[in-house]
Design a protein around this motif. Structure first.
Motif, PDB file in Angstrom:
ATOM      1  N   GLU A  54     -13.343  -3.368  -7.186  1.00  0.00           N
ATOM      2  CA  GLU A  54     -12.623  -3.514  -8.485  1.00  0.00           C
ATOM      3  C   GLU A  54     -13.191  -2.462  -9.521  1.00  0.00           C
ATOM      4  O   GLU A  54     -14.025  -2.109  -9.490  1.00  0.00           O
ATOM      5  CB  GLU A  54     -12.980  -4.979  -9.270  1.00  0.00           C
ATOM      6  CG  GLU A  54     -12.009  -5.034 -10.414  1.00  0.00           C
ATOM      7  CD  GLU A  54     -12.378  -6.615 -10.916  1.00  0.00           C
ATOM      8  OE1 GLU A  54     -12.293  -6.579 -12.197  1.00  0.00           O
ATOM      9  OE2 GLU A  54     -12.946  -7.407 -10.358  1.00  0.00           O
ATOM     10  N   GLY A  55     -11.801  -1.931  -9.824  1.00  0.00           N
ATOM     11  CA  GLY A  55     -12.005  -0.587 -10.944  1.00  0.00           C
ATOM     12  C   GLY A  55     -11.934   0.729 -10.424  1.00  0.00           C
ATOM     13  O   GLY A  55     -11.917   1.844 -11.038  1.00  0.00           O
ATOM     14  N   MET A  56     -12.045   0.872  -9.100  1.00  0.00           N
ATOM     15  CA  MET A  56     -12.100   2.164  -8.372  1.00  0.00           C
ATOM     16  C   MET A  56     -10.804   2.741  -8.420  1.00  0.00           C
ATOM     17  O   MET A  56      -9.405   2.204  -8.667  1.00  0.00           O
ATOM     18  CB  MET A  56     -12.049   2.197  -6.960  1.00  0.00           C
ATOM     19  CG  MET A  56     -13.688   2.017  -6.712  1.00  0.00           C
ATOM     20  SD  MET A  56     -13.910   1.828  -4.672  1.00  0.00           S
ATOM     21  CE  MET A  56     -13.647   3.555  -4.337  1.00  0.00           C
ATOM     22  N   GLU A  57     -10.600   4.105  -8.901  1.00  0.00           N
ATOM     23  CA  GLU A  57      -9.349   4.685  -8.980  1.00  0.00           C
ATOM     24  C   GLU A  57      -8.989   5.374  -7.714  1.00  0.00           C
ATOM     25  O   GLU A  57      -9.908   5.868  -7.055  1.00  0.00           O
ATOM     26  CB  GLU A  57      -9.381   5.855 -10.002  1.00  0.00           C
ATOM     27  CG  GLU A  57      -8.309   6.481 -10.394  1.00  0.00           C
ATOM     28  CD  GLU A  57      -8.228   7.561 -11.610  1.00  0.00           C
ATOM     29  OE1 GLU A  57      -7.880   8.458 -11.551  1.00  0.00           O
ATOM     30  OE2 GLU A  57      -9.266   7.277 -12.496  1.00  0.00           O
ATOM     31  N   LEU A  58      -7.818   5.116  -7.315  1.00  0.00           N
ATOM     32  CA  LEU A  58      -7.217   5.798  -6.178  1.00  0.00           C
ATOM     33  C   LEU A  58      -6.988   6.934  -6.048  1.00  0.00           C
ATOM     34  O   LEU A  58      -6.506   7.304  -6.802  1.00  0.00           O
ATOM     35  CB  LEU A  58      -5.861   4.772  -5.840  1.00  0.00           C
ATOM     36  CG  LEU A  58      -5.965   3.489  -5.575  1.00  0.00           C
ATOM     37  CD1 LEU A  58      -4.677   2.645  -5.297  1.00  0.00           C
ATOM     38  CD2 LEU A  58      -7.041   2.932  -4.547  1.00  0.00           C
ATOM     39  N   THR A  59      -7.087   7.685  -4.940  1.00  0.00           N
ATOM     40  CA  THR A  59      -6.915   9.058  -4.539  1.00  0.00           C
ATOM     41  C   THR A  59      -6.156   8.891  -3.236  1.00  0.00           C
ATOM     42  O   THR A  59      -6.033   8.027  -2.553  1.00  0.00           O
ATOM     43  CB  THR A  59      -8.191   9.812  -4.316  1.00  0.00           C
ATOM     44  OG1 THR A  59      -8.886   9.375  -3.295  1.00  0.00           O
ATOM     45  CG2 THR A  59      -9.109   9.730  -5.500  1.00  0.00           C
ATOM     46  N   ASP A  60      -5.667  10.107  -2.914  1.00  0.00           N
ATOM     47  CA  ASP A  60      -4.764  10.443  -1.767  1.00  0.00           C
ATOM     48  C   ASP A  60      -5.557  10.020  -0.670  1.00  0.00           C
ATOM     49  O   ASP A  60      -5.181   9.288   0.412  1.00  0.00           O
ATOM     50  CB  ASP A  60      -4.150  11.619  -1.610  1.00  0.00           C
ATOM     51  CG  ASP A  60      -3.055  12.120  -2.595  1.00  0.00           C
ATOM     52  OD1 ASP A  60      -2.213  11.167  -2.660  1.00  0.00           O
ATOM     53  OD2 ASP A  60      -2.937  13.471  -3.187  1.00  0.00           O
ATOM     54  N   SER A  61      -6.932  10.256  -0.628  1.00  0.00           N
ATOM     55  CA  SER A  61      -7.625  10.029   0.839  1.00  0.00           C
ATOM     56  C   SER A  61      -7.900   8.725   0.725  1.00  0.00           C
ATOM     57  O   SER A  61      -8.049   8.199   1.765  1.00  0.00           O
ATOM     58  CB  SER A  61      -8.985  10.739   0.568  1.00  0.00           C
ATOM     59  OG  SER A  61      -9.702  10.624  -0.550  1.00  0.00           O
ATOM     60  N   ILE A  81       0.751  -1.088   0.068  1.00  0.00           N
ATOM     61  CA  ILE A  81       0.118   0.031   0.081  1.00  0.00           C
ATOM     62  C   ILE A  81       0.918   1.221  -0.149  1.00  0.00           C
ATOM     63  O   ILE A  81       0.459   2.352  -0.553  1.00  0.00           O
ATOM     64  CB  ILE A  81      -1.212  -0.205   1.203  1.00  0.00           C
ATOM     65  CG1 ILE A  81      -2.047   0.927   0.986  1.00  0.00           C
ATOM     66  CG2 ILE A  81      -0.353   0.163   2.520  1.00  0.00           C
ATOM     67  CD1 ILE A  81      -2.790   0.962  -0.152  1.00  0.00           C
ATOM     68  N   ASN A  82       1.983   1.169   0.529  1.00  0.00           N
ATOM     69  CA  ASN A  82       2.955   2.383   0.528  1.00  0.00           C
ATOM     70  C   ASN A  82       3.471   2.771  -0.846  1.00  0.00           C
ATOM     71  O   ASN A  82       4.212   3.976  -0.970  1.00  0.00           O
ATOM     72  CB  ASN A  82       3.959   2.320   1.659  1.00  0.00           C
ATOM     73  CG  ASN A  82       4.814   1.117   1.293  1.00  0.00           C
ATOM     74  OD1 ASN A  82       4.660   0.174   0.600  1.00  0.00           O
ATOM     75  ND2 ASN A  82       6.057   1.031   1.875  1.00  0.00           N
ATOM     76  N   LEU A  83       3.502   1.996  -1.781  1.00  0.00           N
ATOM     77  CA  LEU A  83       3.764   2.167  -3.058  1.00  0.00           C
ATOM     78  C   LEU A  83       2.682   2.458  -3.942  1.00  0.00           C
ATOM     79  O   LEU A  83       2.685   3.003  -5.177  1.00  0.00           O
ATOM     80  CB  LEU A  83       4.590   1.032  -3.848  1.00  0.00           C
ATOM     81  CG  LEU A  83       5.791   0.362  -3.025  1.00  0.00           C
ATOM     82  CD1 LEU A  83       6.473  -0.581  -3.740  1.00  0.00           C
ATOM     83  CD2 LEU A  83       6.678   1.783  -2.958  1.00  0.00           C
ATOM     84  N   ALA A  84       1.376   2.822  -3.433  1.00  0.00           N
ATOM     85  CA  ALA A  84       0.278   2.921  -4.355  1.00  0.00           C
ATOM     86  C   ALA A  84       0.472   4.634  -4.485  1.00  0.00           C
ATOM     87  O   ALA A  84       0.644   5.258  -3.580  1.00  0.00           O
ATOM     88  CB  ALA A  84      -1.038   2.818  -3.607  1.00  0.00           C
ATOM     89  N   THR A  85      -0.220   4.993  -5.534  1.00  0.00           N
ATOM     90  CA  THR A  85      -0.250   6.361  -5.811  1.00  0.00           C
ATOM     91  C   THR A  85      -1.637   6.882  -6.513  1.00  0.00           C
ATOM     92  O   THR A  85      -2.247   6.056  -7.025  1.00  0.00           O
ATOM     93  CB  THR A  85       0.918   6.629  -7.011  1.00  0.00           C
ATOM     94  OG1 THR A  85       0.571   5.812  -8.253  1.00  0.00           O
ATOM     95  CG2 THR A  85       2.313   6.627  -6.436  1.00  0.00           C
ATOM     96  N   PRO A  86      -2.058   7.987  -6.403  1.00  0.00           N
ATOM     97  CA  PRO A  86      -3.321   8.422  -6.818  1.00  0.00           C
ATOM     98  C   PRO A  86      -3.440   8.009  -8.481  1.00  0.00           C
ATOM     99  O   PRO A  86      -2.423   8.443  -9.084  1.00  0.00           O
ATOM    100  CB  PRO A  86      -3.451   9.929  -6.672  1.00  0.00           C
ATOM    101  CG  PRO A  86      -2.496  10.069  -5.402  1.00  0.00           C
ATOM    102  CD  PRO A  86      -1.237   9.005  -5.581  1.00  0.00           C
ATOM    103  N   GLY A  87      -4.357   7.658  -8.949  1.00  0.00           N
ATOM    104  CA  GLY A  87      -4.815   7.517 -10.294  1.00  0.00           C
ATOM    105  C   GLY A  87      -4.623   6.099 -10.712  1.00  0.00           C
ATOM    106  O   GLY A  87      -5.061   5.358 -12.038  1.00  0.00           O
ATOM    107  N   MET A  88      -3.882   5.391  -9.861  1.00  0.00           N
ATOM    108  CA  MET A  88      -3.750   3.788  -9.975  1.00  0.00           C
ATOM    109  C   MET A  88      -5.397   3.172 -10.035  1.00  0.00           C
ATOM    110  O   MET A  88      -6.260   3.836  -9.166  1.00  0.00           O
ATOM    111  CB  MET A  88      -2.829   3.065  -8.952  1.00  0.00           C
ATOM    112  CG  MET A  88      -1.527   3.469  -9.322  1.00  0.00           C
ATOM    113  SD  MET A  88      -0.468   2.126  -7.956  1.00  0.00           S
ATOM    114  CE  MET A  88       0.960   2.740  -8.449  1.00  0.00           C
ATOM    115  N   LYS A  89      -5.654   2.035 -10.641  1.00  0.00           N
ATOM    116  CA  LYS A  89      -6.913   1.507 -10.522  1.00  0.00           C
ATOM    117  C   LYS A  89      -6.914   0.042  -9.884  1.00  0.00           C
ATOM    118  O   LYS A  89      -5.957  -0.652 -10.234  1.00  0.00           O
ATOM    119  CB  LYS A  89      -7.560   1.528 -12.091  1.00  0.00           C
ATOM    120  CG  LYS A  89      -8.096   2.670 -12.555  1.00  0.00           C
ATOM    121  CD  LYS A  89      -8.857   2.758 -13.759  1.00  0.00           C
ATOM    122  CE  LYS A  89      -9.427   3.962 -14.097  1.00  0.00           C
ATOM    123  NZ  LYS A  89     -10.211   3.932 -15.250  1.00  0.00           N
TER     124      LYS A  89
END
Length: 135
Positions: free
Chosen positions: A30-37, A6-14
Motif C-alpha cells: 500500500e502507498g507505492m507509486e506506480l511506474t511504467d515498469s 490494470i489497463n487504466l493505471a498510469t504512472p504516478g498513481m498510488k
C-alpha cells in the motif's frame, strides 16, 4: 479510493491497498507509486484490478455501462472460496438469478433499440403504434 482495471493505471498513481496474489502473498505494498515498469509487471502477473488512492479515473458513475452478463460470468470467481458454505451458495444463486434477469432485460432493450433505429426512429414507431393518429 478507487478500484480500477490494470489497463487504466498510469504512472504516478498510488496504491490505496496492497496488491496480493490469490494465495495472499503481497506483491506490492500500500502507498507505492506506480511506474511504467511496475504496471507492466502487474500485467505480466495477470493482475486484473488494483485499488488506487483518490478517484483518478472517470468510470461513468454507479451502474453506468453495466453489462449484467459480465457480472454473471464473474459470480463463480467471486464466490470461489465459499463452495462449502450453504448460505453463501444460496446468496450466489440468488445473485445469479438476479443477474440473469437483468442481462435478459438489457438484451431485450438493446434489441428493441435496434428495431427502433431500423424503423427510422421513435416518431415512425409511434405513428405505426397509434395508426397515424395525433396524440
Amino acid at each position: 479510493m478507487q478500484k480500477i482495471p490494470i489497463n487504466l493505471a498510469t504512472p504516478g498513481m498510488k496504491l490505496a491497498k496492497a496488491v496480493t496474489k490469490e494465495n495472499g502473498m503481497t506483491i506490492m505494498a500500500e502507498g507505492m507509486e506506480l511506474t511504467d515498469s511496475l504496471i507492466a509487471r502487474l500485467e505480466g502477473m495477470n493482475i486484473e484490478r488494483i485499488t488506487v488512492q483518490g478517484h483518478p479515473v472517470e468510470m461513468g458513475g454507479a451502474g453506468a455501462g453495466t453489462h449484467w452478463g459480465e457480472r454473471l460470468e464473474r459470480l463463480d470467481y467471486l464466490f470461489r472460496r465459499y463452495g462449502e458454505d450453504k448460505w453463501m451458495v444460496r446468496v450466489r444463486e440468488r445473485m445469479r438469478q438476479y443477474f440473469q434477469l437483468k442481462a435478459a432485460a438489457q438484451e431485450a432493450k438493446a434489441q428493441a433499440m435496434k428495431q427502433v433505429e431500423a424503423a427510422g426512429g421513435i416518431s415512425e414507431v409511434d405513428d405505426a403504434v397509434n395508426g397515424g393518429e395525433e396524440s
